[in-house]
Design an enzyme around this catalytic site. Structure first.
Site, PDB file in Angstrom:
ATOM      1  N   ALA A  22       0.851  -1.196   0.000  1.00 20.07           N
ATOM      2  CA  ALA A  22       0.000   0.000   0.000  1.00 20.07           C
ATOM      3  C   ALA A  22       0.884   1.242   0.000  1.00 20.07           C
ATOM      4  CB  ALA A  22      -0.964   0.001   1.192  1.00 20.07           C
ATOM      5  N   HIS A  27       6.572   6.322   1.401  1.00 21.79           N
ATOM      6  CA  HIS A  27       7.464   5.218   1.009  1.00 21.79           C
ATOM      7  C   HIS A  27       8.382   5.662  -0.134  1.00 21.79           C
ATOM      8  CE1 HIS A  27       3.972   2.846   2.675  1.00 21.79           C
ATOM      9  NE2 HIS A  27       4.979   2.308   3.331  1.00 21.79           N
ATOM     10  N   GLY A 136      11.076   5.124   8.547  1.00 23.69           N
ATOM     11  CA  GLY A 136      10.612   6.499   8.737  1.00 23.69           C
ATOM     12  C   GLY A 136      10.531   6.871  10.213  1.00 23.69           C
TER      13      GLY A 136
END
Ligand code: PAF
Length: 268
Positions: A22, A27, A136
């Site tokens: 997803a 990303h 992240g």
């Protein structure tokens, strides 16, 4: 970009971007950052059953293979790795524990979640043997626990922290933002305002109060937690803590959002 299933087909000296698919702009930015470090950027997509404590959440998890492939390619991945469950979890494997830090904040309502994350990340590292792996800062508790595991298990991989990508006004990018309409998104900006308010005082008590006051200005926001943590322990910070970070979780119109920001202030 090559697409592989078996870890034996992966390149060496890679920068690994582990994901559950997803894929979105957040990303893409991790992949672009990985590309600056290595030509061999491996993006893994594996929806890890061990980190879901609810089977219906696992089944509901978005699966978007075609757009994932495009995003990975366009962002500069050299390899898209789609590991199969029997290679990740071949019978008995070592299950890692996230300890007490894994039980608070994001772990509170999800027992076993972070242990599941550490277990799969260790398996991905064991199989891909990357030189670097990128995570992240948005999921700061996850990042903290992965860095701790790498240190404790003496793993060779270097962990790279990627800054949170924000839209105008400061809303952190997240796959959950698609559930927010225009009004919700405007309300959600209170999170960044509150994190910024926290950074106006070096005193932990005052900073926490400033953050809570800012959050209270937005009636659409329901706060779950808003605290300042010590970045070395993930416990509540004191004025003596060397590095501090404000972390917030809460709800806007049925959507749960999290965010965080390092405190730039010197000691109180
Ligand atoms: O952050 C995620 O997407 C997942 O928790 C991770 C790190 C890929 C492990 O499954």
């Amino acid at each position: 970009m090559q697409i592989v299933e078996k870890s034996a087909q992966l390149p060496s000296a890679s920068a690994l971007v582990p994901t559950m698919g997803a894929l979105h702009e957040g990303h893409a930015s991790l992949i672009r950052q990985a590309r600056e470090i290595s030509e061999n950027v491996v993006v893994s997509i594996f929806v890890n059953p061990l980190q879901f404590n609810d089977t219906s959440d696992l089944l509901k998890y978005p699966r978007t293979p075609e757009s994932d492939e495009n995003l990975a390619r366009e962002s500069g991945a050299s390899t898209l790795w789609l590991p199969q469950e029997d290679e990740i979890y071949p019978g008995e494997i070592e299950k890692l524990s996230a300890g007490v830090v894994g039980e608070k904040f994001e772990g509170l309502g999800r027992p076993g979640h972070f242990s599941g994350v550490l277990t799969v990340v260790k398996r991905l590292f064991d199989l891909a043997k990357p030189e670097w792996a990128i995570f992240g800062e948005k999921d700061f508790q996850q990042l903290f626990l992965i860095e701790k595991m790498v240190k404790e298990e003496n793993l060779k991989v270097k962990i790279i922290r990627a800054k949170t990508i924000r839209s105008e006004g400061g809303l952190a990018l997240s796959s959950r933002n698609i559930h927010l309409d225009h009004k919700d998104k405007r309300a959600a900006l209170v999170i960044w305002r509150a994190l910024s308010a926290a950074d106006t005082s070096a005193d932990v008590h005052q900073a926490t109060e400033a953050m809570k006051l800012a959050l209270a200005t937005e009636p659409a926001f329901t706060c779950e937690y808003a605290v300042i943590i010590d970045e070395e322990t993930f416990g509540i910070a004191t004025n003596e803590s060397k590095s501090k970070r404000a972390i917030i979780a809460g709800w806007i119109n049925g959507v749960r959002l999290i965010d965080n920001r390092p405190m730039s202030q010197a000691h109180a």
